[in-house]
Design an enzyme around this catalytic site. Structure first.
Site, short mmCIF file in Angstrom:
data_model
loop_
_atom_site.label_atom_id
_atom_site.label_comp_id
_atom_site.label_asym_id
_atom_site.label_seq_id
_atom_site.Cartn_x
_atom_site.Cartn_y
_atom_site.Cartn_z
N SER A 1 -3.28 2.94 -4.18
CA SER A 1 -3.00 1.96 -3.16
C SER A 1 -3.54 2.33 -1.78
O SER A 1 -3.55 1.49 -0.87
CB SER A 1 -1.50 1.73 -3.06
N SER B 1 -2.19 7.10 -5.97
CA SER B 1 -2.72 6.28 -4.87
C SER B 1 -3.60 7.00 -3.88
O SER B 1 -4.21 6.37 -3.02
CB SER B 1 -1.55 5.62 -4.13
N LYS C 1 -2.85 5.14 6.50
CA LYS C 1 -2.40 4.09 5.60
C LYS C 1 -1.28 3.29 6.28
O LYS C 1 -0.38 3.88 6.90
CB LYS C 1 -1.89 4.72 4.30
#
Length: 405
Positions: free
Chosen positions: A116, A140, A39
């Protein structure tokens, strides 16, 4: 510039900010031969970290150190193949980034991937990498794992070193990771989790969060129940006999009432973390993100103190409820919403989902989501939640259940 494109129709399905080729050479390690996407909230030496925001990327220098979580994976033999697209500032559960695009959900291409850690989950589901290193504050990792039909874990708060990654709300922020199979998820845990904080007691009691299942549409709860019933004797051999428990018996609040506690506590921390940068930089936030930061900026200290007192009571209640108990709940309110769903409907879905994700979030508990059900031809996860430090036990159970189901 390729890393700004969020190319939905490219070979990576819009999952990656940058393609990388780091590590994967040298001696044998527990993860030798496996690939990982990271990420884009984690620092990697020699690269910029976007945190899902062009303004953040441009206002922060090239990283001079690699985040410890990434370093651990490299030391274990992983090859890092990319930095993944994420929701702006990690302040969303949807997976839609106004600047970098929406990674394609391989399980349901006409639906959002969840966020996310959107690109990270979608990349693993797509087969671009074996492992995805994400982060989970309000869901997330758990939500994109559920939407994309893979395994994901939000670890116990503090058990994974997330220094050198972009914070959001520090008392909620955790690392987290994805895999397409439970055994690999478990193997990664042995690399990333701090062994000194492991919970060693057995968890002989299987609690079914009845108010969590009652919250979701009947199609969702039925799909999970039907999958468990397909080999119920095998499931009971792993989990024990089920006992219905009511999760949200605190101060007269139901699970949807817990969402307000979560939003105030999280929002207060978010503004403390990013408010000064926002006021100085005046970033061009996308729809939804802009409004959430505006909401966070208006939370008063009195509101925060009141909500945080409730949070403490909820945490103590969950500690008592989960003593020697593993809880099962739906991961999300339903399968991934369709792309283009009206904002009010998407907002309602988000609130219902936060009622589920706030259970672990408010108390810093570990939670694993497993791809056990299908609704409207799209995946839906079931989660295992346990006491703080029981991450290894949950992963072991998930591996056993994956064989039984």
């Amino acid at each position: 510039m390729r890393h700004f494109a969020g190319m939905q129709n490219g070979e990576d399905g819009g999952c990656l900010m940058e393609h990388l080729d780091l590590g994967g050479t040298g001696g044998e390690g527990p993860l030798t031969g496996y690939t990982v996407v990271v990420k884009d909230s984690y620092d990697i030496e020699g690269y910029r970290t976007s945190n899902g925001s062009p303004d953040w990327r441009e206002s922060h220098p090239i990283s001079t150190e690699t985040a410890p979580a990434v370093s651990r994976l490299l030391e274990a033999g992983c090859k890092v193949v990319g930095k993944a697209v994420m929701d702006e500032m990690a302040y969303s559960l949807e997976g839609q980034n106004h600047h970098y695009g929406t990674p394609v959900n391989p399980a349901c291409p006409n639906r959002i991937p969840g966020g996310s850690s959107s690109g990270t989950a979608a990349a693993v589901a797509r087969g671009l990498a074996d492992i995805g290193l994400g982060g989970d504050t309000g869901g997330s990792v758990r939500i994109p794992a559920s939407f994309c039909g893979i395994y994901g874990i939000r670890p116990t708060h503090g058990r994974v070193d997330i220094s050198k990654s972009c914070p959001l709300a520090p008392s909620f922020d955790t690392g987290g990771w994805f895999a397409r199979d439970a055994a690999l998820l478990e193997r990664v845990g042995h690399v990333l989790l701090d062994p000194s904080t492991r919970y060693h007691a057995p968890l002989p009691r299987w609690g079914v969060g009845i108010d969590a299942f009652d919250l979701v549409p009947k199609s969702a709860s039925k799909a999970i129940y039907d999958r468990l019933s397909s080999n119920f004797e095998g499931v009971k051999a792993i989990l024990g006999s089920p006992v219905e428990v009511n999760i949200a018996s605190v101060e007269g609040l139901d699970l949807e009432g817990w969402v307000d506690v979560f939003r105030v506590c999280q929002g207060w921390e978010i503004w403390k973390t990013h408010g000064a940068w926002i006021e100085k930089k005046k970033p061009n936030f996308g729809p939804g993100i802009k409004e959430r930061f505006e909401m966070a900026s208006k939370i008063t200290e009195e509101e925060y103190i009141r909500a945080n007192n409730l949070r403490d009571k909820i945490a103590r209640h969950l500690d008592s409820l989960l003593e020697n108990t593993m809880l099962t709940i739906p991961t999300a309110y339903g399968p991934a919403p369709k792309i283009g769903l009206p904002a009010d409907e998407l907002g309602n879905f988000r609130s219902k989902t936060l009622a589920l994700t706030s259970i672990a979030g408010l108390a810093g508990l570990p939670q694993i989501t497993m791809p056990v059900a299908t609704v409207e031809s799209c995946p839906l996860g079931m989660s295992l939640v346990g006491p703080r430090g029981s991450d290894e036990h949950l992963m072991h159970v998930a591996t056993a259940l994956s064989g039984a189901l």
